[in-house]
Scaffold this motif. Structure first.
Motif, PDB file in Angstrom:
ATOM      1  N   VAL A   1       0.822  -1.212   0.000  1.00  0.00           N
ATOM      2  CA  VAL A   1       0.000   0.000   0.000  1.00  0.00           C
ATOM      3  C   VAL A   1       0.855   1.262   0.000  1.00  0.00           C
ATOM      4  N   PHE A   2       1.880   1.297   0.828  1.00  0.00           N
ATOM      5  CA  PHE A   2       2.632   2.535   1.044  1.00  0.00           C
ATOM      6  C   PHE A   2       3.942   2.627   0.260  1.00  0.00           C
ATOM      7  N   THR A   3       4.290   1.588  -0.498  1.00  0.00           N
ATOM      8  CA  THR A   3       5.512   1.639  -1.292  1.00  0.00           C
ATOM      9  C   THR A   3       5.191   2.071  -2.717  1.00  0.00           C
ATOM     10  N   ASP A   4       5.841   3.137  -3.167  1.00  0.00           N
ATOM     11  CA  ASP A   4       5.663   3.583  -4.545  1.00  0.00           C
ATOM     12  C   ASP A   4       6.161   2.482  -5.478  1.00  0.00           C
TER      13      ASP A   4
ATOM     14  N   HIS B   1       0.029  -4.640 -12.617  1.00  0.00           N
ATOM     15  CA  HIS B   1      -1.393  -4.276 -12.715  1.00  0.00           C
ATOM     16  C   HIS B   1      -1.705  -3.259 -11.633  1.00  0.00           C
ATOM     17  N   HIS B   2      -2.860  -2.639 -11.749  1.00  0.00           N
ATOM     18  CA  HIS B   2      -3.339  -1.761 -10.678  1.00  0.00           C
ATOM     19  C   HIS B   2      -4.288  -2.579  -9.818  1.00  0.00           C
ATOM     20  N   CYS B   3      -3.975  -2.677  -8.534  1.00  0.00           N
ATOM     21  CA  CYS B   3      -4.750  -3.524  -7.626  1.00  0.00           C
ATOM     22  C   CYS B   3      -5.622  -2.659  -6.725  1.00  0.00           C
ATOM     23  N   VAL B   4      -6.935  -2.829  -6.827  1.00  0.00           N
ATOM     24  CA  VAL B   4      -7.844  -2.027  -6.007  1.00  0.00           C
ATOM     25  C   VAL B   4      -7.783  -2.445  -4.547  1.00  0.00           C
ATOM     26  N   TRP B   5      -7.366  -3.667  -4.285  1.00  0.00           N
ATOM     27  CA  TRP B   5      -7.311  -4.145  -2.894  1.00  0.00           C
ATOM     28  C   TRP B   5      -6.216  -3.440  -2.103  1.00  0.00           C
ATOM     29  N   VAL B   6      -5.165  -3.009  -2.787  1.00  0.00           N
ATOM     30  CA  VAL B   6      -4.080  -2.306  -2.100  1.00  0.00           C
ATOM     31  C   VAL B   6      -4.080  -0.821  -2.441  1.00  0.00           C
ATOM     32  N   VAL B   7      -5.059  -0.386  -3.246  1.00  0.00           N
ATOM     33  CA  VAL B   7      -5.201   1.022  -3.641  1.00  0.00           C
ATOM     34  C   VAL B   7      -3.881   1.556  -4.181  1.00  0.00           C
ATOM     35  N   ASN B   8      -3.237   0.767  -5.015  1.00  0.00           N
ATOM     36  CA  ASN B   8      -1.927   1.146  -5.532  1.00  0.00           C
ATOM     37  C   ASN B   8      -1.619   0.296  -6.758  1.00  0.00           C
ATOM     38  N   CYS B   9      -0.675   0.783  -7.537  1.00  0.00           N
ATOM     39  CA  CYS B   9      -0.160  -0.033  -8.630  1.00  0.00           C
ATOM     40  C   CYS B   9       0.824  -1.055  -8.067  1.00  0.00           C
TER      41      CYS B   9
END
Length: 304
Positions: A82-85, A152-160
């Protein structure tokens, strides 16, 4: 995300844009599932069993130790994703000579065949970001930027999920599967008891929570297993979800260095760090692929 003309007429990742508005709601949903599971396993069933004595207490101790250990690793991996770019293109990035010779747009030429690339092929360029694109970089329509080695862009982690957090995503899947499997197995006797004729101890609320936790964890265990198997095959071939979709059935792939090296491209070479969402300083220093800009390729491709 990256498009290649008619071949991308139907983009399987396009549905992500419809979920853009969910935002951090998905994080709350994940924490909600964790909370329901924790209540059912620790507070309702196996916590009270610690004082029962005998085999029941021993089983409760083992379940609780495994449950909390896996939960810590699951949450650590999850919030690392979630928090890692996932990786952005550095300002004023320019390709090296080798990359100019080896990278074509889009995923053609020396990446997929033994034919010499056309000298007129251009360096990959993102028209939306108005910048050059490093190898294996793709534009995410949800994030609105180019992402290094985007999977991919993952909605579960609100991040790419990209070069810098792909390992963390895989560990999240791994520990989620182990945790949900453990919960499903440990709550199975309690779930079966719902359909027996005997009296079931507990309040209606605790019984309902146990039932819900079992169903949710069984569903997650089965679904995550499918994703885990898919991503294991991708790591083994050193490709991403987007790349696997775009290259389709073409057998040649310049970045496939063999399963061992492909695995190290994602998890690093230091075995002590393989199962935690982090890298050793030595791996970060010695493996440019972990930074998402430079990837070693097969010698026969580099020589073309």
């Amino acid at each position: 995300m990256h498009r290649s003309g008619a071949t991308m007429a139907w983009n399987v990742f396009k549905f992500c844009t419809a979920l853009r508005g969910l935002g951090s709601i998905m994080i709350l949903l994940v924490l909600g599932v964790v909370g329901v599971t924790y209540y059912a396993v620790v507070l309702t069933n196996f916590g009270p069993a610690l004082s029962a004595g005998g085999l029941d207490s021993l089983v409760a101790v083992l379940v609780l130790i495994l449950f909390h250990s896996l939960l810590v690793m699951l949450l650590w991996s999850y919030f690392s994703v979630v928090f890692t770019d996932p990786g952005s293109v550095p300002p004023n990035w320019r390709p090296t000579i080798d990359e100019e010779r080896g990278e074509a747009d889009p995923l053609v030429g020396t990446e997929f065949s033994n034919v010499q690339a056309d000298p007129n092929q251009r360096i990959r360029y993102c028209r939306k970001c108005n910048q050059l694109k490093p190898p294996r970089c793709h534009h995410c329509s949800v994030c609105g930027r180019c992402v290094l080695k985007m999977d991919h862009h993952c909605v579960w982690v609100v991040n790419c999920v990209g070069a810098l957090n792909y390992k963390y995503f895989l560990l999240f899947l791994f520990y989620t599967f182990l945790e949900t499997t453990l919960v499903t197995a440990s709550l199975l006797p309690h779930f079966i008891a719902f359909f027996s004729d005997g009296e079931i101890p507990g309040t209606p609320g605790s019984l309902a929570t146990t039932f819900l936790a079992f169903v949710l964890n069984l569903a997650f265990a089965l679904s995550v297993l499918g994703f885990l198997i898919m991503h294991i095959s991708l790591v083994a071939a050193n490709t991403t979800t987007i790349e696997a979709y775009e290259k389709k059935t073409t057998p040649k792939w310049r970045y496939d260095l063999g399963r061992r090296k492909n695995f190290e491209q994602v998890f690093g070479m230091d075995k002590k760090y393989w199962f935690i969402p982090s890298y050793s300083d030595e791996d970060i220093r010695k493996m440019p692929a972990l930074q998402g800009l430079d990837y070693p390729s097969k010698p026969d491709f580099d020589s073309q």
